[in-house]
Design a protein around this motif. Structure first.
Motif, mmCIF file in Angstrom:
data_model
loop_
_atom_site.group_PDB
_atom_site.id
_atom_site.type_symbol
_atom_site.label_atom_id
_atom_site.label_comp_id
_atom_site.label_asym_id
_atom_site.label_seq_id
_atom_site.Cartn_x
_atom_site.Cartn_y
_atom_site.Cartn_z
ATOM 1 N N LEU A 201 0.839 -1.203 0.000
ATOM 2 C CA LEU A 201 0.000 0.000 0.000
ATOM 3 C C LEU A 201 0.869 1.247 0.000
ATOM 4 N N GLN A 202 1.778 1.275 -0.962
ATOM 5 C CA GLN A 202 2.737 2.376 -1.097
ATOM 6 C C GLN A 202 2.168 3.442 -2.035
ATOM 7 N N LEU A 203 2.040 4.648 -1.535
ATOM 8 C CA LEU A 203 1.554 5.752 -2.368
ATOM 9 C C LEU A 203 2.623 6.117 -3.392
ATOM 10 N N GLN B 66 -5.139 9.554 -6.971
ATOM 11 C CA GLN B 66 -4.024 8.955 -6.244
ATOM 12 C C GLN B 66 -3.739 7.567 -6.809
ATOM 13 N N VAL C 273 -1.714 4.034 -5.821
ATOM 14 C CA VAL C 273 -1.110 3.269 -4.733
ATOM 15 C C VAL C 273 -0.708 1.901 -5.273
#
Length: 468
Positions: free
Chosen positions: A321-323, A331, A333
């Motif tokens: 769950l890395q932006l 966005q 992710v």
């Protein structure tokens, strides 16, 4: 002071040195003074970070890459028997060492914490590594992902604790002798190596049996983990068992998990004391991972109150769950999830973190064998998204299986009511997703293969649209 490098590992040659597990071991050996070399199929940021440590990295596989004075050749289960460097090692009589044996040798003389389970290993290992570092304990660690960037998946420290991700996929975690072992969950996966849950339990029981006398097995609340705990507890002379979960009868009770946007506030009760801390990744499963890390650290003598606060220093690990960024109000992710349980957990976490937003998923199935067995469950998981794009299967180490394609997943997703679009050419995905996304949406790239490369490309397309 860290143990000396074993003589067999003084001049190791790694085949596939750029892999997450392999590069970490190579990194620690280089830090300890070994003359490390290896090869990988393609150039990467990880290769460059190894070269910065003095490691010789060849691109491509060729017999000539193996030096005549190599003390051993290190391989993972992904290396095929016909690899030319492996053939050259046989000609020269150079010993071949499995990655797990190399890692086990690095842990000798230290206090290992081995983190296992079908899901959550990388995150939990990372949480412990960050927290122990924050406390000034200078741990060594080997993780299956990058904490902050290329080269952050492993570290040689001067402290006495070594935190290692323990991989069950090929039974290699049975090589370790941990003081504390964490088993977060136990499910059927890696179908090319395990035919049934009975085989899975047997493998995890063998792992638990390697815990040193006086050691501890920490288990999560997952039914499979609790079944393992019951089996281990039934054997005389086994390790102490510590349970972690939201039920009050757990030894480490997760009293509350309060979502706060892309973070959670977690309160844990252990040995009668209450500890509240922040987990910087959304979702209940990440809160459970943090509680398991807290329990394990306490079993090697770390003050729980200090460790709980140090866990707040964890800010995530690559692909969990890395932006990746935001463009045109969208966005993006990235998620490593590739098993239905992981997919469901991450999709539910993002639903909770971005309430009111549309959730679009770009999913790349990983392995033909996993798709063959779990396509229906993968399709059901995708129904949690507002819309999904499904790519072709990423084969990794496997050869195709007749009749097994990503169409099995798209059919199952549609049967579950999902809006799903198959895209067979990965190069088309950024434009397709940018055309679907609207301001306020959240795009989640998901899978264990090279789908992670698409996030920046999607952002680039969105930026072009936003500036038009």
């Amino acid at each position: 002071m860290a143990p000396a490098v074993p003589s067999a590992m003084e001049r190791p040659h790694f085949i596939g040195i750029g892999g997450a597990g392999m590069s970490g071991i190579a990194r620690i050996l280089a830090r300890r003074g070994a003359k490390v070399a290896g090869s990988d199929a393609k150039e990467s940021a990880g290769s460059e970070s190894l070269r910065a440590l003095g490691v010789t990295v060849h691109i491509g596989h060729a017999a000539g890459h193996l030096a005549d004075d190599a003390s051993c050749v290190v391989v993972s289960s992904a290396i095929r028997a016909d690899n030319p460097e492996l053939a050259r090692a046989a000609e020269l009589g150079v010993p071949v060492v499995h990655r797990s044996d190399a890692l086990a040798s690095l842990m000798h003389g230290l206090r290992p914490i081995a983190v296992a389970g079908t899901h959550g290993k990388t995150t939990t290992t990372s949480m412990l590594a960050v927290a122990l570092t924050e406390l000034g304990l200078d741990p060594s660690y080997a993780i299956g992902g990058d904490l902050a960037g290329p080269g952050s998946n492993a570290r040689h420290g001067e402290g006495e604790v070594f935190v290692a991700e323990a991989d069950e996929s090929d039974r290699s975690f049975q090589k370790y002798d941990p003081e504390v072992a964490i088993v977060l969950n136990v499910e059927l996966d890696h179908h090319a190596n395990y035919a049934s849950m009975d085989e899975i339990y047997e493998s995890f029981e063998a792992f638990a049996a390697k815990i040193v006398p006086g050691g501890t097995l920490v288990v999560g609340e997952h039914a499979g983990a609790r079944e393992l705990a019951a089996r281990v507890s039934a054997r005389p002379g086994g390790p102490a068992v510590v349970t972690v979960g939201e039920s009050e009868d757990s030894d480490v009770w997760i009293r509350s998990i309060t979502p706060k946007g892309m973070t959670s506030e977690v309160t844990v009760v252990m040995d009668g004391a209450e500890h509240t801390f922040t987990v910087s990744v959304p979702g209940r499963h990440y809160a459970h991972n943090a509680a398991a890390a807290l329990a394990a650290g306490a079993r090697v003598g770390i003050d729980p109150a200090a460790l709980a606060q140090a866990l707040t220093a964890y800010t995530g690990v690559g692909r969990r769950l890395q932006l990746k960024g935001e463009a045109a109000g969208v966005q993006v992710v990235d998620s490593y999830a590739h098993h239905p349980t992981e997919m469901t957990a991450d999709l539910e976490a993002m639903r909770g973190a971005a309430a009111g937003s549309r959730l679009l998923v770009v999913f790349q199935p990983h392995l033909y064998s996993r798709t063959q067995e779990l396509a229906t469950e993968m399709g059901a998981a995708l129904a949690l998204a507002d819309a999904s794009v499904v790519l072709d299967i990423y084969p990794a180490r496997e050869d195709p299986i007749p009749g097994v394609t990503s169409e099995l997943i798209t059919d199952a997703a549609r049967a579950a009511g999902a809006d799903v679009t198959p895209v067979h050419d990965k190069a088309d995905v950024p434009a397709v997703v940018a055309g679907m996304a609207k301001p306020g949406d959240l795009v989640l790239t998901m899978g264990a293969g090279d789908v992670t490369d698409l996030g920046p490309l999607v952002l680039a397309h969105l930026s072009t649209r936003g500036s038009a």
